[in-house]
Write a protein that holds these residues in place. Structure first.
Motif: not given
Length: 271
Positions: A53-82
């Motif tokens: 996260l520090d390295w990303l911030k140095q490169h202009g990205i403030d990354a927020q981690l959103v912890i979810m249960s299950g791998n399907v939920n993780v990629i579904r969140a990207v697919n639906d744009g959330s």
């Protein structure tokens, strides 16, 4: 004429002031790199990403981690744009999700690492000890069921239909000399099944997360290199600078050191 020239100068100056007054977020949007992005993760992948996260911030990205249960939920969140991006699945799991859900996902290169699966038991330590009629847990998603069946086929515990094309499922078992009963379940449940069943096919990551010795497998897969893990985004974003930076962040030394310290061999780097 002088009035016209003065008016043009004033307009030009006003535009310049507006341009100079743009926020960082607006400038970042124009350059294709948002200052804030949400990354959907499991608990394991959140622990992997944290040192980046520090390295990303140095490169202009403030990354927020959103912890979810299950791998399907993780990629579904990207697919639906959330969520903007995700970490937690291998590429073939993602491809299977795309095929079954009309998905729009891609894994950003360079790929970071891979992890394996193994056949584990709390009752037996060798393949020849597996009894007749043993109950073995296997992952129920199509991609990982295929992977587990192929592993069992390689050691002769079952024999798969060689004429079948594509992914194998339970109906493709042609011979079962030990009358193994395969109990299909969600991949996160397979490690818990060790308490009740004779054996289970489990990801190294889930064994580690459950506090068990992931290296204490009876057999393991031989094709982990074909299942790279990395940053997942929507297909139209795979070449965006911010997506590339996320992928590069996984290769940085603090992340590598953290993986070596916390996971000790669970993940193997591609490069």
């Amino acid at each position: 004429m002088k009035m016209i020239i003065k008016f043009i100068c004033l307009v030009t100056f006003a535009i310049a002031l507006v341009a100079c007054d743009k926020t960082t977020d607006e400038k970042a949007t124009e350059s294709g790199t948002p200052t804030k992005i949400n990354i959907a993760t499991t608990e394991i992948s959140a622990a992997i990403l944290q040192p980046s996260l520090d390295w990303l911030k140095q490169h202009g990205i403030d990354a927020q981690l959103v912890i979810m249960s299950g791998n399907v939920n993780v990629i579904r969140a990207v697919n639906d744009g959330s969520a903007d991006a995700a970490l937690g699945v291998h590429i073939k799991f993602m491809d299977s999700f795309n095929a079954q859900n009309h998905g729009n996902l891609a894994m950003v290169q360079p790929y970071a690492f891979t992890t394996g699966i193994g056949l584990y038991s709390d009752k037996y330590t060798a393949l020849d000890q597996i009894p007749d009629g043993a109950k073995i847990a296997i992952m129920n998603d199509a991609m990982n069921m295929d992977r587990g069946l192929r592993m069992l086929n390689e050691v002769g515990l079952i024999k798969l239909n060689s004429d079948h094309q594509g992914q194998f499922s339970l109906i493709d078992i042609k011979a079962n000399p030990k009358h193994i009963i395969l109990v299909d379940m969600n991949q996160t449940q397979t490690v818990r099944a060790l308490d009740d069943l004779d054996a289970a096919i489990v990801f190294f990551t889930h064994m580690k997360n459950a506090g068990k010795d992931f290296q204490h497998y009876i057999i393991r897969d031989n094709d982990a290199k074909d299942f790279p893990m990395g940053i997942v985004v929507q297909q139209q974003n795979a070449q965006q600078p911010w997506a590339k930076l996320l992928a590069e962040a996984l290769l940085q030394q603090p992340v590598r050191d953290n993986i070596a310290q916390k996971f000790g061999g669970v993940f193997e780097y591609y490069q």
